[in-house]
Design a protein around this motif. Structure first.
Motif, PDB file in Angstrom:
ATOM      1  N   MET A 155     -20.166 -37.943  26.026  1.00  0.00           N
ATOM      2  CA  MET A 155     -19.904 -36.204  26.664  1.00  0.00           C
ATOM      3  C   MET A 155     -18.726 -37.354  27.812  1.00  0.00           C
ATOM      4  O   MET A 155     -17.489 -36.783  27.994  1.00  0.00           O
ATOM      5  CB  MET A 155     -20.440 -35.352  26.864  1.00  0.00           C
ATOM      6  CG  MET A 155     -20.607 -34.951  24.977  1.00  0.00           C
ATOM      7  SD  MET A 155     -21.179 -33.753  25.561  1.00  0.00           S
ATOM      8  CE  MET A 155     -22.785 -33.437  26.782  1.00  0.00           C
TER       9      MET A 155
ATOM     10  N   SER B  93     -11.074 -36.066  25.478  1.00  0.00           N
ATOM     11  CA  SER B  93     -11.213 -34.327  25.770  1.00  0.00           C
ATOM     12  C   SER B  93      -9.857 -32.987  25.349  1.00  0.00           C
ATOM     13  O   SER B  93      -8.792 -34.077  25.103  1.00  0.00           O
ATOM     14  CB  SER B  93     -11.484 -33.681  27.184  1.00  0.00           C
ATOM     15  OG  SER B  93     -10.522 -34.257  27.966  1.00  0.00           O
TER      16      SER B  93
ATOM     17  N   MET C 118     -15.335 -31.147  25.248  1.00  0.00           N
ATOM     18  CA  MET C 118     -15.811 -32.689  24.458  1.00  0.00           C
ATOM     19  C   MET C 118     -15.889 -32.830  23.666  1.00  0.00           C
ATOM     20  O   MET C 118     -16.558 -32.237  22.581  1.00  0.00           O
ATOM     21  CB  MET C 118     -16.951 -33.311  25.735  1.00  0.00           C
ATOM     22  CG  MET C 118     -15.712 -33.090  27.413  1.00  0.00           C
ATOM     23  SD  MET C 118     -16.796 -33.191  28.773  1.00  0.00           S
ATOM     24  CE  MET C 118     -17.116 -31.543  28.731  1.00  0.00           C
TER      25      MET C 118
END
Length: 208
Positions: free
Chosen positions: A60, A108, A122
């Motif tokens: 992430m 993102s 994310m």
């Protein structure tokens, strides 16, 4: 948001017309378009061991620290998105050009959920909820918590207990350059990650 307007015009609201040229270029991408804005610069990056481990497991976040790391960021929209929606995604495609690790990409997408409130999503639907403000000198991104989008609903996620609260600022330097810094800071453990550096807008492809 009116068709043909930049996605972030409705986020900044009445302050949009007050933004300096570099900020308008930065956020020039329109909804449902092939628009593309590119910025390039260098960042000092500091990632705590805990966040680095989380990033390696989840993908992430960026997992590595470094000094003066060249970075290329592409801002874009989704030309296939439904132009009637109010939460057209604004994509951040970041490529970190590490000297010893090669290129590492972290992507993102941001979606407006209410006036100046945006969520940066994310992987796995996990997002940072933040409010955009222009204080007359800089753009401020204020922490509003973390969320998890599950079955179309935004559920509060207590990541602040682990990550701390996020904050970011972007300051215009010229008509084509701006500085930025962002960090997450825990009340007990201090900063858990942070970026800081300067960027130049190198491409604005937003044809009429």
């Amino acid at each position: 948001m009116t068709a043909g307007d930049p996605i972030f015009k409705s986020v900044f609201g009445k302050d949009w017309d007050k933004l300096p040229p570099v900020m308008k270029k930065h956020y020039a991408v329109r909804s449902n378009s092939h628009d593309r804005v590119v910025v390039k610069g260098k960042l000092d990056i500091k990632i705590s061991p805990m966040v680095s481990l989380m990033a390696r497991v989840s993908g992430m976040l960026l997992a590595y620290s470094g000094k003066s790391i060249p970075v290329t960021v592409i801002f874009r929209s989704d030309h296939q998105a439904n132009s009637s929606t109010t939460n057209t995604p604004f994509y951040f495609d970041r490529t970190f050009h590490f000297h010893d690790r090669g290129d590492i990409t972290f992507c993102s997408r941001m979606e407006q959920i209410d006036s100046n409130v945006v969520v940066e999503f994310m992987r796995f639907g996990i997002g940072w909820k933040l409010a955009y403000e222009w204080d007359g000198k800089k753009v401020i991104l204020r922490h509003k918590g973390y969320v998890w989008r599950l079955f179309g609903k935004l559920l509060p996620l207590p990541l602040s207990w682990i990550m701390g609260k996020g904050h970011a600022e972007e300051t215009p330097l010229s008509d084509d350059t701006f500085s930025m810094w962002t960090h997450a800071k825990h009340s007990l453990f201090g900063p858990t990650f942070g970026y800081a550096g300067d960027f130049k807008v190198t491409e604005v492809k937003c044809p009429k």
